[in-house]
Design an enzyme around this catalytic site. Structure first.
Site, mmCIF file in Angstrom:
data_model
loop_
_atom_site.group_PDB
_atom_site.id
_atom_site.type_symbol
_atom_site.label_atom_id
_atom_site.label_comp_id
_atom_site.label_asym_id
_atom_site.label_seq_id
_atom_site.Cartn_x
_atom_site.Cartn_y
_atom_site.Cartn_z
ATOM 1 C CG ASP A 98 40.898 3.499 94.348
ATOM 2 O OD1 ASP A 98 39.711 3.191 94.177
ATOM 3 O OD2 ASP A 98 41.421 4.549 93.915
ATOM 4 C CG ASP A 199 36.601 2.842 90.692
ATOM 5 O OD1 ASP A 199 37.062 3.962 90.456
ATOM 6 O OD2 ASP A 199 36.223 2.044 89.806
ATOM 7 C CD GLU A 256 34.584 7.489 90.898
ATOM 8 O OE1 GLU A 256 35.064 8.229 90.042
ATOM 9 O OE2 GLU A 256 34.481 6.263 90.728
ATOM 10 C CG HIS A 328 42.747 9.265 89.657
ATOM 11 N ND1 HIS A 328 41.913 9.424 90.746
ATOM 12 C CD2 HIS A 328 42.247 8.227 88.951
ATOM 13 C CE1 HIS A 328 40.967 8.511 90.686
ATOM 14 N NE2 HIS A 328 41.142 7.767 89.618
ATOM 15 C CG ASP A 329 39.189 9.775 87.317
ATOM 16 O OD1 ASP A 329 40.100 9.131 86.753
ATOM 17 O OD2 ASP A 329 38.376 9.266 88.101
#
Ligand code: NOJ
Ligand code: CA
Length: 555
Positions: A98, A199, A256, A328-329
């Protein structure tokens, strides 16, 4: 299209802190992940995305990095990471890390130098502006609530942070910042990773006017919107990063990137796009109103279908997607998309099939393959997420009672996805022998990997079979066309995927009642309600939440 390894990728996202603890400290770690590679291989996935495991004060669980070239000791050592990469390679698995390039931790040496010394060469690595009459430079609100500016000591200078106060944004306008970031990416490629999830990459460019906006809430602040979300000028940064690092290294990248417009997709994910692919948020955030966790949008299933299909149509015109249901969000998908009384084997496997055969590289989030559900939170103290308190207080400000606020926030809380993986029916679901850092879901005696792997009619076994089907026809699913079907039927989510004469049909009855459809002839490759085999053309009564993957007969 030159053949690349990711054309046959089925990816699995790991939240290291919650996957598997190997040393009893209650926190998942790299050795734990390595120990579970056989599990992942049994599921059939071949690409792993690890959420951040770098050195970090862990304010935002690792999305606040203090050293990009170090492993956080709670996850293990660099040797453990090398060993994990080597073991994954032996199993023909690719590993994605990430990349957090929009911001660092406030404990990163660059930032410490920047704020302690106004003459520091690192001052310009961050976005620092003068305040006005004791107020921040403008009224932008951070994504986690509150002002996006934080005062530096008792000076009149403020730094910008799109997320938590402890996550200062980097200044991409500075070529020296960019150079350092590119070197970090090269360094990780040299170490053997195959690519990255990147990210918050679409907010690296800020509108340099830093203009205040009309307030959009009682706090007097405003969401900067396009002043930092895909802000014009970002293309130059993204193209440079592609040309300097990703393209020459052959890295797989998934950005993302919220808010990319259909007409921009070719630049982002087309041939020679900025990224291999990007995540689409239009359907996973369909339950939210303006990013507020406590204001449900009240979306309908038809709207959900339209959002998924619109995203696919746009992506297929320009490049390749990265379909996913959870991350995970997000809260857990059975809670987001199903009513409590609807959550069962059929509905969870139908949700799985709905998105899994879409175009591009599919990403499964840990625990999704078990049909894990939201945690039954009972108090605010149980949560860990740094983004939680501001949402809770905003809910109270908006007039919700403490009980209503807790219930609303608990439903959407990111911690729902971050509770420990449920491995078996031992204490703490086999995640740890110590005290887990977040509570273990109490349903683990019923919902756990060991039990589901031993049961041919389990959500896990269905996911395993879906992965198999996908890999048998990898080219068709990665690249084939996408044709929505039965759009006139209220409850049916259906689409055809095809590659020349080879065509498959996915049909899902997203409904707790029977629905009739006329199916063409073909071969049922996988279903959650009937046995595989030949299907004659004709009317079919689909059972509640029935899902089918059908290879169509050649016409
Ligand atoms: C997006 C990540 O997925 C999320 O977990 C994080 O809090 C923010 N970016 C900030 O890095
Ligand atoms: Ca541990």
């Amino acid at each position: 299209m030159n053949k690349q390894w990711w054309h046959e990728a089925v990816a699995y996202q790991i939240y290291p802190k919650s996957f598997q603890d190997s040393n009893g400290d209650g926190i998942g770690d790299l050795r734990g992940i390595a120990a579970r590679l056989p599990y992942l291989q049994a599921l059939g996935v071949n690409t792993l995305w690890l959420c951040p495991m770098f050195a970090s004060p862990m304010v935002d669980n690792g999305y606040d990095i203090s050293d990009y070239r170090a492993v956080h000791p709670q996850f293990g050592t660099m040797d453990d990471l090398d060993e994990l990469l080597a073991q994954a390679k032996r199993r023909n698995m690719h590993v994605l890390l990430d990349l957090v390039l929009n911001h660092t931790s406030d404990r990163h040496p660059w930032f410490e130098s920047a704020v302690s010394d106004p003459e520091s060469p690192y001052r310009d690595f961050y976005i620092i502006r003068r305040g006005q009459n004791g107020l921040p430079p403008n009224n932008w609100r951070s994504m986690f609530g509150g002002s996006a500016w934080e005062r530096i000591g008792d000076s009149n200078d403020y730094y910008l942070h799109a997320f938590a106060v402890q996550q200062p944004d980097l200044n991409w306008e500075n070529p020296l910042t960019r150079r350092q970031l590119y070197e970090i990416i090269h360094w990780w490629m040299d170490r053997g990773v195959s690519g990255f999830r990147i990210d918050a990459i679409c907010i690296i460019k800020k509108d340099l006017s830093f203009a205040s906006l009309p307030p959009d809430g009682p706090d007097g602040m405003a969401n900067p919107g396009e002043l930092w979300q895909i802000c014009p000028g970002i293309e130059a940064f993204l193209a440079e990063m592609r040309d300097e690092v990703f393209a020459p290294r052959g890295a797989f990248t998934v950005g993302e990137c919220d808010g990319v417009k259909p007409e921009q997709l070719a630049d982002f994910i087309g041939d020679n796009g900025f990224f291999t692919t990007i995540f689409d948020f239009s359907y996973t955030n369909i339950d939210l109103t303006e990013g507020k966790w406590y204001v449900p949008s009240g979306f309908t299933r038809r709207q959900l279908r339209d959002a998924i299909f619109a995203g696919q149509r746009a992506v297929c015109r320009s490049g390749h997607g990265a379909p996913y249901l959870e991350n995970h969000d997000q809260n857990r998908s059975p809670d987001k998309y199903l009513q409590p009384q609807e959550r069962c084997y059929e509905s969870k496997t139908m949700l799985g099939m709905l998105w899994f055969f879409l175009q591009g590289v599919p990403f499964i989030y840990q625990g999704q393959e078990l049909g894990m559900e939201n945690h039954p939170w009972s108090s605010l103290e149980e949560f860990d997420d740094v983004a939680m308190p501001s949402q809770y207080h905003a809910a109270l400000r908006d007039g919700l009672s403490p009980e209503q606020a807790l219930a609303a926030i608990a439903h959407r809380a990111r911690d729902n996805a971050r509770t420990p993986m449920l491995w078996d029916d031992c204490e703490n679901a086999g995640f740890t022998t110590g005290q887990p850092w977040l509570p273990v879901h109490p349903d683990y005696p019923a919902i756990n990997a060991a039990a589901q792997m031993a049961d041919d009619k389990s959500v896990w076994s269905f996911y395993r079979d879906m992965v198999k089907c996908r890999l048998v026809d990898a080219a068709l699913f990665y690249d084939g066309d996408f044709v929505p079907r039965f759009e006139e039927c209220e409850h049916i989510f259906a689409y055809e995927r095809g590659n020349g004469a080879s065509r498959v049909l996915v049909v899902c009855n997203f409904h707790d009642g029977v629905t009739e459809v006329r199916l063409p002839s073909g071969m049922l490759l996988l279903g959650n309600a009937r046995t595989n085999g030949a299907l004659q053309a004709g009317p079919y009564r689909l059972a509640p939440f029935e899902a089918m993957l059908i290879r169509l007969s050649n016409q």
